[in-house]
Scaffold this motif. Structure first.
Motif, PDB file in Angstrom:
ATOM      1  N   LEU A  93      48.496  36.173  42.469  1.00  0.00           N
ATOM      2  CA  LEU A  93      48.127  35.253  43.557  1.00  0.00           C
ATOM      3  C   LEU A  93      46.783  34.580  43.304  1.00  0.00           C
ATOM      4  CD1 LEU A  93      49.046  37.412  46.700  1.00  0.00           C
ATOM      5  CD2 LEU A  93      50.407  35.592  45.649  1.00  0.00           C
ATOM      6  N   CYS A  94      46.035  35.058  42.311  1.00  0.00           N
ATOM      7  CA  CYS A  94      44.676  34.576  42.067  1.00  0.00           C
ATOM      8  C   CYS A  94      44.650  33.457  41.032  1.00  0.00           C
ATOM      9  CB  CYS A  94      43.782  35.721  41.572  1.00  0.00           C
ATOM     10  SG  CYS A  94      43.658  37.111  42.708  1.00  0.00           S
ATOM     11  N   ASP A  95      43.776  32.487  41.255  1.00  0.00           N
ATOM     12  CA  ASP A  95      43.516  31.434  40.276  1.00  0.00           C
ATOM     13  C   ASP A  95      42.076  31.558  39.792  1.00  0.00           C
ATOM     14  OD1 ASP A  95      46.046  30.146  40.522  1.00  0.00           O
ATOM     15  OD2 ASP A  95      45.373  29.287  42.427  1.00  0.00           O
ATOM     16  N   ASP A  96      41.829  31.182  38.534  1.00  0.00           N
ATOM     17  CA  ASP A  96      40.466  31.224  38.017  1.00  0.00           C
ATOM     18  C   ASP A  96      39.544  30.407  38.926  1.00  0.00           C
ATOM     19  OD1 ASP A  96      41.163  32.836  35.945  1.00  0.00           O
ATOM     20  OD2 ASP A  96      41.155  31.292  34.408  1.00  0.00           O
ATOM     21  N   GLY A  97      38.376  30.951  39.196  1.00  0.00           N
ATOM     22  CA  GLY A  97      37.422  30.302  40.082  1.00  0.00           C
ATOM     23  C   GLY A  97      37.485  30.794  41.516  1.00  0.00           C
ATOM     24  N   ASP A  98      38.544  31.521  41.875  1.00  0.00           N
ATOM     25  CA  ASP A  98      38.671  32.039  43.233  1.00  0.00           C
ATOM     26  C   ASP A  98      37.573  33.055  43.553  1.00  0.00           C
ATOM     27  OD1 ASP A  98      40.890  30.564  43.804  1.00  0.00           O
ATOM     28  OD2 ASP A  98      42.320  32.228  43.776  1.00  0.00           O
ATOM     29  N   SER A  99      37.183  33.097  44.807  1.00  0.00           N
ATOM     30  CA  SER A  99      36.323  34.163  45.317  1.00  0.00           C
ATOM     31  C   SER A  99      37.209  35.146  46.065  1.00  0.00           C
ATOM     32  CB  SER A  99      35.266  33.604  46.277  1.00  0.00           C
ATOM     33  OG  SER A  99      34.381  32.744  45.591  1.00  0.00           O
ATOM     34  N   VAL A 100      37.162  36.408  45.667  1.00  0.00           N
ATOM     35  CA  VAL A 100      38.028  37.407  46.289  1.00  0.00           C
ATOM     36  C   VAL A 100      37.230  38.658  46.626  1.00  0.00           C
ATOM     37  CG1 VAL A 100      40.071  36.584  45.055  1.00  0.00           C
ATOM     38  CG2 VAL A 100      38.741  38.487  44.097  1.00  0.00           C
ATOM     39  N   ILE A 101      37.713  39.378  47.628  1.00  0.00           N
ATOM     40  CA  ILE A 101      37.198  40.704  47.948  1.00  0.00           C
ATOM     41  C   ILE A 101      38.266  41.711  47.561  1.00  0.00           C
ATOM     42  CG2 ILE A 101      36.481  42.282  49.801  1.00  0.00           C
ATOM     43  CD1 ILE A 101      35.571  39.790  51.379  1.00  0.00           C
ATOM     44  N   ILE A 102      37.869  42.732  46.806  1.00  0.00           N
ATOM     45  CA  ILE A 102      38.798  43.808  46.454  1.00  0.00           C
ATOM     46  C   ILE A 102      38.250  45.099  47.047  1.00  0.00           C
ATOM     47  CG2 ILE A 102      40.016  45.040  44.634  1.00  0.00           C
ATOM     48  CD1 ILE A 102      39.651  42.659  42.818  1.00  0.00           C
ATOM     49  N   ASN A 103      38.917  45.574  48.075  1.00  0.00           N
ATOM     50  CA  ASN A 103      38.483  46.797  48.738  1.00  0.00           C
ATOM     51  C   ASN A 103      38.810  48.016  47.880  1.00  0.00           C
ATOM     52  OD1 ASN A 103      37.371  47.948  51.224  1.00  0.00           O
ATOM     53  ND2 ASN A 103      39.373  48.881  51.473  1.00  0.00           N
ATOM     54  N   GLY A 104      37.985  49.043  47.971  1.00  0.00           N
ATOM     55  CA  GLY A 104      38.202  50.239  47.168  1.00  0.00           C
ATOM     56  C   GLY A 104      39.509  50.931  47.499  1.00  0.00           C
ATOM     57  N   GLY A 105      40.158  51.501  46.483  1.00  0.00           N
ATOM     58  CA  GLY A 105      41.413  52.221  46.672  1.00  0.00           C
ATOM     59  C   GLY A 105      42.128  52.370  45.348  1.00  0.00           C
ATOM     60  N   THR A 106      43.095  53.270  45.291  1.00  0.00           N
ATOM     61  CA  THR A 106      43.774  53.524  44.019  1.00  0.00           C
ATOM     62  C   THR A 106      44.771  52.426  43.660  1.00  0.00           C
ATOM     63  OG1 THR A 106      45.371  54.938  45.180  1.00  0.00           O
ATOM     64  CG2 THR A 106      43.492  56.019  44.157  1.00  0.00           C
ATOM     65  N   THR A 107      45.357  51.754  44.662  1.00  0.00           N
ATOM     66  CA  THR A 107      46.266  50.641  44.352  1.00  0.00           C
ATOM     67  C   THR A 107      45.470  49.413  43.929  1.00  0.00           C
ATOM     68  OG1 THR A 107      47.812  51.508  46.007  1.00  0.00           O
ATOM     69  CG2 THR A 107      48.217  49.291  45.179  1.00  0.00           C
ATOM     70  N   THR A 108      44.426  49.094  44.678  1.00  0.00           N
ATOM     71  CA  THR A 108      43.597  47.944  44.303  1.00  0.00           C
ATOM     72  C   THR A 108      42.913  48.160  42.963  1.00  0.00           C
ATOM     73  OG1 THR A 108      41.835  48.857  45.694  1.00  0.00           O
ATOM     74  CG2 THR A 108      43.180  47.092  46.642  1.00  0.00           C
ATOM     75  N   PHE A 109      42.602  49.408  42.629  1.00  0.00           N
ATOM     76  CA  PHE A 109      41.978  49.674  41.322  1.00  0.00           C
ATOM     77  C   PHE A 109      42.876  49.221  40.177  1.00  0.00           C
ATOM     78  CE2 PHE A 109      41.358  52.354  37.555  1.00  0.00           C
ATOM     79  CZ  PHE A 109      40.025  52.045  37.266  1.00  0.00           C
ATOM     80  N   GLN A 110      44.181  49.330  40.351  1.00  0.00           N
ATOM     81  CA  GLN A 110      45.110  48.921  39.292  1.00  0.00           C
ATOM     82  C   GLN A 110      45.043  47.425  38.999  1.00  0.00           C
ATOM     83  OE1 GLN A 110      46.918  50.844  37.282  1.00  0.00           O
ATOM     84  NE2 GLN A 110      46.085  52.668  38.284  1.00  0.00           N
ATOM     85  N   MET A 111      44.434  46.638  39.888  1.00  0.00           N
ATOM     86  CA  MET A 111      44.290  45.209  39.643  1.00  0.00           C
ATOM     87  C   MET A 111      43.379  44.925  38.447  1.00  0.00           C
ATOM     88  SD  MET A 111      43.872  43.747  43.560  1.00  0.00           S
ATOM     89  CE  MET A 111      43.671  42.031  43.028  1.00  0.00           C
ATOM     90  N   VAL A 112      42.451  45.843  38.146  1.00  0.00           N
ATOM     91  CA  VAL A 112      41.437  45.543  37.126  1.00  0.00           C
ATOM     92  C   VAL A 112      42.050  45.248  35.770  1.00  0.00           C
ATOM     93  CG1 VAL A 112      39.667  46.908  38.312  1.00  0.00           C
ATOM     94  CG2 VAL A 112      41.036  47.990  36.515  1.00  0.00           C
ATOM     95  N   HIS A 113      43.154  45.911  35.431  1.00  0.00           N
ATOM     96  CA  HIS A 113      43.759  45.716  34.113  1.00  0.00           C
ATOM     97  C   HIS A 113      44.295  44.290  33.956  1.00  0.00           C
ATOM     98  CE1 HIS A 113      43.286  49.997  33.929  1.00  0.00           C
ATOM     99  NE2 HIS A 113      44.135  50.184  34.921  1.00  0.00           N
ATOM    100  N   HIS A 114      44.780  43.723  35.040  1.00  0.00           N
ATOM    101  CA  HIS A 114      45.358  42.376  35.000  1.00  0.00           C
ATOM    102  C   HIS A 114      44.301  41.294  35.227  1.00  0.00           C
ATOM    103  CE1 HIS A 114      49.211  44.401  34.914  1.00  0.00           C
ATOM    104  NE2 HIS A 114      48.823  45.094  35.975  1.00  0.00           N
TER     105      HIS A 114
END
Length: 266
Positions: A93-114
């Motif tokens: 869902l993200c495009d380069d240049g976007d400002s996003v908030i990623i709240n702490g959690g084990t599911t959101t942590f998996q976003m880092v690889h992508h």
């Protein structure tokens, strides 16, 4: 769960709050009440904790009270394939240049690889997410200020005038303790307070929850369903839960956990 792992979780829990009940330890370890009572008795005999009526307490009372809920290390092992697929769909869902908030959690942590090859402005209250993105990506990373809660690996501040109020995000990505007709649920008042501040700073709220979270309940409501823009979950979503989200105007994305298993993606 192996006995040693249960004992580690029990000893960790009694260090986080004055008294931990048998029921809370059953939820944390997903073990039977009889098993927990045996564990408490064994740890009491070994002088690792003190058995009390209905639960256990630390031999030395904790100096600093932690958060309710399972430790990050325990949650990380649960429904791992679904979490990986959900996180991959979130990053799409993200495009380069976007400002996003990623709240702490084990599911959101998996976003880092992508996010390794992306260029986003990321605000997070998660020390592991910030550390990974700093080491393995070119994303701009901003951390919230406050106290690091080791068991949940999040940074929380009780103060209104923290840096949170200076960041605006196109989207906020977060998990939850549970989700139901009344909305998102969390287990701890301090988490509720901190996450509500973050939600106020985002245009769209994207919730990352595997389908098991629709069966879980908590006594604390974070926000109503109508505040949620999108829920990303897995194919285990029940038809009744899908209708509940649709009636609240929430978009639903079903992540393909089977594809993650076949490709070995993580």
């Amino acid at each position: 769960m192996h006995e040693k792992e249960r004992h580690r979780i029990i000893l960790s829990a009694v260090q986080e709050k004055p008294v931990v009940t048998v029921g809370e330890l059953v939820d944390l370890t997903e073990s039977s009440e009889a098993t927990i009572r045996r564990d408490i008795a064994a740890l009491h005999v070994a002088k690792r904790l003190r058995r009390v009526r209905g639960g256990a307490e630390a031999l030395s009372p904790p100096q600093f009270v932690g958060l309710a809920g399972r430790p990050f290390s325990v949650n990380q092992t649960m429904n791992a394939r679904q979490k990986q697929a959900i996180a991959k769909a979130a990053v799409a869902l993200c495009d380069d240049g976007d400002s996003v908030i990623i709240n702490g959690g084990t599911t959101t942590f998996q976003m880092v690889h992508h996010l390794a090859n992306r260029r986003l402005q990321v605000f997070t209250n998660s020390f592991p997410i910030a550390e990974h993105l700093l080491k393995h990506s070119k994303n701009t990373v901003m951390l919230s200020g406050g106290v690091i809660y080791r068991e949940q690996n999040v940074i929380l501040s009780p103060f209104e005038n923290d840096v949170t109020r200076n960041f605006w995000a196109r989207r906020m990505f977060m998990g939850a303790q549970g989700i139901g007709p009344l909305g998102l649920m969390e287990a701890d008042p301090l988490l509720i307070q901190a996450e509500q501040k973050l939600i106020d700073q985002a245009e769209d709220l994207v919730v990352l929850v595997d389908s098991s979270k629709f069966k879980q309940r908590s006594s604390l409501i974070l926000c109503g369903l109508k505040r949620i823009s999108t829920v990303i979950t897995d194919s285990g979503l029940q038809a009744s839960d899908a209708r509940m989200l649709e009636e609240a105007g929430v978009s639903v994305i079903i992540a393909d956990a089977q594809a993650m298993e076949e490709t070995g993606s993580g």
